[in-house]
Design an enzyme around this catalytic site. Structure first.
Site, PDB file in Angstrom:
ATOM      1  N   HIS A  83     -64.832  11.049 -79.030  1.00 38.59           N
ATOM      2  CA  HIS A  83     -65.563  12.317 -79.064  1.00 38.59           C
ATOM      3  C   HIS A  83     -64.667  13.503 -79.447  1.00 38.59           C
ATOM      4  O   HIS A  83     -65.169  14.612 -79.650  1.00 38.59           O
ATOM      5  CB  HIS A  83     -66.246  12.582 -77.719  1.00 38.59           C
ATOM      6  CG  HIS A  83     -65.333  13.060 -76.632  1.00 38.59           C
ATOM      7  ND1 HIS A  83     -64.744  12.213 -75.718  1.00 38.59           N
ATOM      8  CD2 HIS A  83     -64.900  14.296 -76.312  1.00 38.59           C
ATOM      9  CE1 HIS A  83     -64.002  12.909 -74.882  1.00 38.59           C
ATOM     10  NE2 HIS A  83     -64.077  14.180 -75.218  1.00 38.59           N
ATOM     11  N   ASP A  86     -65.702   4.922 -76.390  1.00 34.54           N
ATOM     12  CA  ASP A  86     -65.171   6.258 -76.667  1.00 34.54           C
ATOM     13  C   ASP A  86     -63.691   6.197 -77.034  1.00 34.54           C
ATOM     14  O   ASP A  86     -62.924   7.117 -76.757  1.00 34.54           O
ATOM     15  CB  ASP A  86     -65.375   7.205 -75.483  1.00 34.54           C
ATOM     16  CG  ASP A  86     -65.160   8.669 -75.874  1.00 34.54           C
ATOM     17  OD1 ASP A  86     -65.645   9.066 -76.947  1.00 34.54           O
ATOM     18  OD2 ASP A  86     -64.495   9.399 -75.120  1.00 34.54           O
ATOM     19  N   SER A 113     -59.419  15.506 -72.493  1.00 32.85           N
ATOM     20  CA  SER A 113     -60.125  14.435 -73.193  1.00 32.85           C
ATOM     21  C   SER A 113     -59.174  13.593 -74.032  1.00 32.85           C
ATOM     22  O   SER A 113     -58.311  14.130 -74.733  1.00 32.85           O
ATOM     23  CB  SER A 113     -61.192  15.029 -74.106  1.00 32.85           C
ATOM     24  OG  SER A 113     -62.309  15.467 -73.385  1.00 32.85           O
TER      25      SER A 113
END
Length: 794
Positions: free
Chosen positions: A259, A302, A385
């Site tokens: 992402h 992911d 992230s």
């Protein structure tokens, strides 16, 4: 990186002395480049340079939007402006006395804390040079040269502090007109992450509960591999980590989150961390590598694996983190990351992770993520992230997808499973030798020296692949197909262990490693007799094998000649013809009991499967098979093959109702695998035990497919010493063969026969605690050789 005095523009020989004096006044910079001084400092060039001004930015509007961003969206630090500024349509050219020429362009972004650029065309011919600097040469990056050219023709440069950047391209006369330089994006930094050191936004912006990595010495190596990424084409930021591969060769792979939307022009920033635990001190932002190539990405896990376009300079002191590809929850975890773009932080969770779906709390969900229920010390934030999650063995188990945790919210975070990324394709790059190993230690390219050599079989002198070469208290590696290994080690005196299933372990002690040393140690390993406990190919029936169904469910197991791994026959769970298996199967194929397993044992089998999987959840299945085992007559329980299962039975279906299959939530074999595959189950923990295997196939009430084939089931072990019996006699009475030997200290014996005089024991004839054993109907026309093997008591 100190700029070197021999990196001047090629024709400017008359100004070498001037250059050497100017060099000391320039700030250090470290994006991979040749160093040097912009030629405009060495010539009396025009002071007026054409300027391209970017639109004004209302930073408060963007900051307000940023405050609402979830953790699973990469944080912004800048506004991208799409442009087309190249050597032909902008800037100014100046001819130089030596015949070369210089191109310059001034870019302004009013109010920006820094400017970084992305190029859709970047090609430097031989001896050409490209620099970027701000007003008064207060910050200079370059020279970028032909060594920075990329196959894809794109490039990205690190942020230059301030709201003015000047581009300067020099080309000698012999490559005139060959260079290509086109800026496609100008990033106006409205957050002061990479500006001048006063009042930086990101530094110190993360929550007060975060811990500088300098506060913990245990994770010093792992923190060296964690990087900040300028991603999404240069205007967002995430975290990531260098990650090792089974060649232990320093290939610059970086693992981050899907992402984060990485791009070919991303920039990786190393060592942005406080040098002290307290006080919190800002770190360098100049140790960067520009350019990436995507190697693997998948939205389900992911995960995103990229390869940096250049090796990481050893001056950055990089470390390539190890990994754990087993889908097994860690007992405790550590996260290392850049929360809110701040200097590097470390967080601890002292509880086991749980397997679930992204943002899902029920267990197991779809089993794609590891859930941190609540951090015990520290947290994560936007900018974290893509950062790695480590287990207690310092190996990566996942990368951060998102969650709700913060210093003011003691809630959960979710990490995409590394094990799933490996199953879905990352293994192609992280295990280039196809070793199939499930765990790998980290690699440190800055160690003092190394031990290297070749491992061979002491009888055949053939190289041995897959030997684990491990330094006691240090790193490890495995031998390649030529038996070769290279093990980097720090200063010190080391003991090295060499181990492989089926061979006597070897050790070398007292290897002294100093700076730059290279110690060669070639090793011979002695093979251990192989004990073949079971060798079932189903070509002559299936003696001792049974099959059954769970009550009220369907059993489709049968001997089949439709397909086989070798020969003509296999066991199949499915239609007796070419049709599909039944709905609502819970069918169990059960092996005979195998008594008193030898040491270092394993079970191997061949399989082929075609079963219904979920089109919406690509890692999930509605129908599939598992392996179960009973130990010493106990209940059957699922066991995991060393290569792992391929899917997971859906736990819920449609509107949340439980699925109708018999094994919801369990990992399984499923999907479309039309070719035969080999799997193994490690049985080393069951030496001396009696075991029984069960191949269990389940299906729900929906669609069906061809089914599950099983063939060539073997159980074998190693490491059992032959009994040095004396007085062994063989007596044949009718068709019966009786073996007798003198008593010795072994309390228990297994008897094997073979059609060869040495090597593999083909069949186990039986076991006894006496010194006599009769093989009923053992006399045949075929010549047989018999072996008596000592064992522990049953």
């Amino acid at each position: 990186m100190r700029m070197k005095s021999n990196a001047v523009v090629k024709p400017v020989y008359a100004f070498i002395m001037i250059f050497c004096l100017l060099m000391t006044a320039l700030p250090a910079q470290a994006q991979i480049s040749a160093g040097g001084t912009p030629p405009s400092q060495l010539y009396a060039l025009r002071s007026t340079i054409p300027t391209e001004q970017m639109p004004l930015v209302n930073a408060q509007d963007y900051l307000a939007e940023d405050a609402l961003l979830p953790k699973d969206e990469a944080n912004r630090f800048g506004v991208p402006f799409e442009v087309s500024l190249n050597l032909n349509n902008s800037g100014v050219w100046t001819n130089l006395p030596d015949g070369g020429r210089l191109w310059q362009l001034r870019i302004t972004a009013p109010g920006a804390f820094s400017i970084n650029l992305v190029y859709d065309e970047f090609y430097m011919p031989e001896d050409a040079q490209f620099f970027i600097y701000n007003e008064n040469y207060a910050f200079v990056i370059g020279a970028f040269t032909s060594s920075n050219n990329k196959d894809h023709g794109m490039f990205g440069t690190q942020p230059v502090p301030g709201d003015i950047s000047i581009l300067e391209y020099y080309e000698p006369t012999d490559v005139r007109g060959q260079g290509r330089l086109s800026v496609m994006r100008v990033v106006h930094a409205y957050r002061n992450m990479f500006g001048y050191t006063d009042n930086l936004d990101a530094f110190g912006e993360s929550g007060s509960c975060n811990n500088n990595v300098a506060c913990d010495d245990e994770w010093n190596d792992q923190e060296r591999g964690v990087v900040m990424l300028l991603t999404s084409g240069g205007w967002r930021y995430c975290s990531g980590s260098l990650i090792n591969n089974t060649n232990n060769d320093g290939t610059p792979y970086v693992l981050t989150a899907n992402h984060c939307s990485p791009a070919a022009t991303d920039v990786a920033m190393f060592n942005y961390q406080s040098p002290t635990c307290t006080p919190n001190t800002d770190g360098p932002t100049t140790q960067t590598v520009s350019g990436t190539t995507t190697r693997f990405n998948n939205s389900t896990s992911d995960g995103w694996l990229m390869e940096l376009s250049s090796p990481v300079p050893l001056t950055y002191n990089p470390y390539f983190n190890g990994w754990n590809a087993n889908d097994v929850a860690a007992s405790a975890s550590v996260g290392i990351h850049h929360p809110s773009g701040d200097v590097k932080k470390i967080s601890w969770d002292n509880d086991p992770t749980t397997s679930t779906s992204y943002l899902g709390e029920p267990i197991p969900g779809d089993g794609t993520h590891w859930r941190i229920t609540a951090w015990d010390d520290g947290t994560t934030e936007g900018g974290s992230s893509g950062s790695p999650l480590f287990d207690t063995d310092y190996r990566i188990t996942g990368q951060l997808h998102g969650g709700y945790a913060s210093c003011t919210s003691i809630t959960s975070d979710w990490y995409g499973k590394f094990s799933l990324s490996m199953t879905l394709g990352a293994r192609t790059y992280l295990d280039p030798s196809s070793s199939g190993i499930m765990t790998l230690d980290g690699y440190d390219p800055n160690v003092a020296g190394r031990v290297l050599g070749v491992v061979r079989d002491s009888d055949s002198n053939e190289p041995i692949q897959g030997v684990l070469v491990a330094a006691v208290g240090g790193g490890s590696t495995t031998t390649n197909g030529l038996g070769e290994y290279t093990l980097p080690l720090p200063d010190g005196t080391w003991d090295i262990d060499y181990t492989k299933r089926g061979y006597e372990p070897q050790s070398i002690t007292g290897i002294v490693i100093t700076e730059g040393s290279e110690e060669t140690r070639n090793v011979l390993m002695q093979s251990i007799p192989l004990i073949m406990v079971m060798n079932e190919d189903f070509e002559s029936g299936a003696s001792g094998w049974t099959h059954e169904a769970n009550p009220s469910w369907v059993d489709n197991w049968h001997l089949s000649t439709e397909d086989a791994h070798n020969g003509n026959t296999s066991y199949k769970c499915g239609d007796t013809g070419t049709g599909n298996y039944s709905n609502l199967c819970d069918a169990r194929l059960i092996s005979p009991v195998l008594t008193s397993l030898p040491g270092d044992a394993e079970m191997t089998f061949a399989m082929r499967i075609e079963s219904e999987i979920s089109s919406y959840y690509p890692d999930s299945a509605y129908d599939g098979g598992i392996i179960e085992m009973s130990v010493n007559g106990g209940a059957f329980a699922q066991v995991t093959p060393e290569q792992n299962y391929t899917k997971r039975f859906r736990y819920t279906s449609g509107g949340g109702s439980p699925v109708s299959g018999p094994m919801p939530g369990l990992f399984c074999f499923a999907g479309d695998a039309p070719t035969w595959l080999l799997y193994s189950v490690d049985l080393t923990d069951y030496e001396g035990d009696d075991v029984q295997f069960r191949f269990r196939f389940g299906s729900d009430a929906g669609a069906a497919d061809e089914g599950w084939y099983i063939d060539d089931v073997q159980v074998k072990g190693y490491g059992v010493n032959l009994v040095d019996v004396t007085g062994l006699t063989i007596t044949v009475t009718g068709n019966d063969v009786t073996l007798r030997w003198e008593d010795d200290t072994n309390p228990y014996y297994r008897i094997y026969s073979s059609d060869v005089s040495e090597g593999v024991f083909i069949e186990e004839e039986g076991s006894t605690s006496a010194n006599e054993f009769t093989i009923v109907d053992g006399a045949t026309e075929e010549i047989r050789f018999y072996y008596v093997v000592g064992a522990s008591a049953p």
